[in-house]
Design an enzyme around this catalytic site. Structure first.
Site, short mmCIF file in Angstrom:
data_model
loop_
_atom_site.label_atom_id
_atom_site.label_comp_id
_atom_site.label_asym_id
_atom_site.label_seq_id
_atom_site.Cartn_x
_atom_site.Cartn_y
_atom_site.Cartn_z
N THR A 13 0.83 -1.22 0.00
CA THR A 13 0.00 0.00 0.00
C THR A 13 0.86 1.27 0.00
OG1 THR A 13 -1.65 -1.21 1.26
CG2 THR A 13 -1.87 1.18 1.24
N LYS A 105 6.42 2.66 11.50
CA LYS A 105 6.46 3.17 12.87
C LYS A 105 6.94 2.15 13.88
CE LYS A 105 2.29 1.59 11.66
NZ LYS A 105 1.03 1.88 11.01
N LYS A 205 3.80 5.34 17.84
CA LYS A 205 3.85 6.71 17.34
C LYS A 205 4.19 7.69 18.47
CE LYS A 205 0.82 5.39 13.54
NZ LYS A 205 -0.57 5.14 13.13
N GLY A 302 -3.51 5.36 4.36
CA GLY A 302 -3.88 5.30 2.94
C GLY A 302 -2.66 5.46 2.04
N1 HSE Z 1 -3.45 1.20 11.24
C1 HSE Z 1 -2.98 2.54 11.22
C2 HSE Z 1 -4.15 3.46 11.56
C3 HSE Z 1 -2.41 2.85 9.87
O1 HSE Z 1 -5.28 2.97 11.66
O2 HSE Z 1 -3.93 4.65 11.76
C4 HSE Z 1 -1.55 4.07 9.81
O3 HSE Z 1 -0.42 3.99 10.63
#
Ligand code: HSE
Length: 321
Positions: A13, A105, A205, A302
């Site tokens: 992706t 991350k 994060k 995305g």
């Molecule tokens: N799974 C993560 C989210 C994707 O839902 O934000 C982006 O890091």
């Protein structure tokens, strides 16, 4: 024009999204950098995916040493996912003087110090803007435009899946399971959504944000966290009755006793800018002692939004080269 040679690890992706942007905006990117960009190697087993993107399967390799030891690679774009395997490739690439860009991350948070030091040893750039908040350019702003500040607090809605679930439960009356299934169908969720709903992704994060804002490294496993699996409709109603909205907040604050940090659902007053961040959108809200309060808002997941941050990092490196 200088030709910059790229190696993609993974063309899923985000890797695929970044490559698509390099094609879609080729002319303006060349004009802005004065460089051309050529993919010389990829670590990707799926040759159909290469053909689908218009890449020659001949450039595919299965042995990562053919990338981190290659003479014809300037920038390595690591978009494999996972932790140990990609971290090892990034470390070796940086030590060999190759610049590294990654949206990963989990690998960055688990190895922040090691990767940063390897970049220093290799005199290479290590950039990871896409790792927090997808397309939102918060990390570069924290490191550059806001670098004059002592940060006192950072609060983030940094997981789109959980924000989507909480928004749908609260605004549409969906059940938790309905909202999670929809987030998975829309492609926001991790392969194993436990990482989203238990706050693990948000802790990764937050670890990165704390390294940048406060200069302290806390391994994500050491960040206290609670996810959203125990949130009920009663909690949502209670928040509503007190003019609040429940949000999963990845937060850290400077106190007299040091930096306090956690990932947990919180009641956010509806008057606070974070309360209006809905669906899969993310926001990072920082307070600095000079700038005061700043909020970055946008799409946190995305292919193209996250690819935008990856290509932004590639462009920043190209300009320095
Ligand atoms: N799974 C993560 C989210 C994707 O839902 O934000 C982006 O890091």
């Amino acid at each position: 024009m200088k030709n910059i040679r790229l190696a993609f690890l993974g063309l899923g992706t985000v890797g695929g999204g970044a490559y698509e942007i390099l094609q879609m905006n080729k002319d303006i990117i060349e004009e802005r950098t004065g460089c051309t960009f050529q993919v010389t190697r990829v670590l990707e087993m799926n040759h159909d995916r290469l053909r689908q993107l218009g890449l020659d399967p001949e450039i595919a390799v299965t042995d990562p040493s053919l990338i981190y030891n290659a003479d014809d690679v300037d920038i390595v774009i690591e978009a494999l996912g996972g932790i140990d395997f990609p971290a090892e490739i990034m470390l070796k690439s940086l030590e060999n003087g190759k610049h590294v860009v990654t949206p990963n991350k989990a690998a960055v948070a688990a190895n922040f110090d090691k990767l940063w030091e390897a970049a220093g040893r290799g005199n290479a750039q290590f950039r990871f803007e896409a790792s927090v908040g997808g397309g939102i350019p918060a990390l570069t702003a924290i490191q550059e435009a806001l670098a004059a500040n002592e940060f006192t607090e950072v609060m983030g809605i940094v997981n789109g899946t959980t924000n989507y679930i909480l928004t749908k439960m609260s605004e549409e009356g969906w059940t938790y399971d309905e909202a999670l299934a929809d987030a998975q169908a829309k492609g926001f969720a991790e392969q194993d959504p436990t990482s989203d709903v238990e706050g693990i992704d948000a802790a990764n994060k937050l670890s990165i944000l704390m390294s940048l804002c406060f200069g302290i490294y806390v391994h994500p496993d050491d960040i206290p966290r609670e996810g959203i699996t125990k949130i009920t409709m009663d909690d949502i109603e209670e928040a509503r009755s007190t003019e609040c909205t429940i949000k999963l907040i990845a937060g850290a604050e400077k106190t007299e006793d040091g930096v306090k940090y956690e990932v947990a659902p919180r009641f956010i007053p509806n008057s606070h800018p974070l309360a209006g961040v809905k669906n899969e959108f993310n926001a990072i809200y920082v307070t600095g002692n000079a700038v005061d309060e700043v909020m970055f808002y946008g799409k946190g997941a995305g292919a193209l939004p996250t690819g935008s941050a990856v290509v932004g990092d590639i462009i920043a490196i190209a300009r320095d080269m």
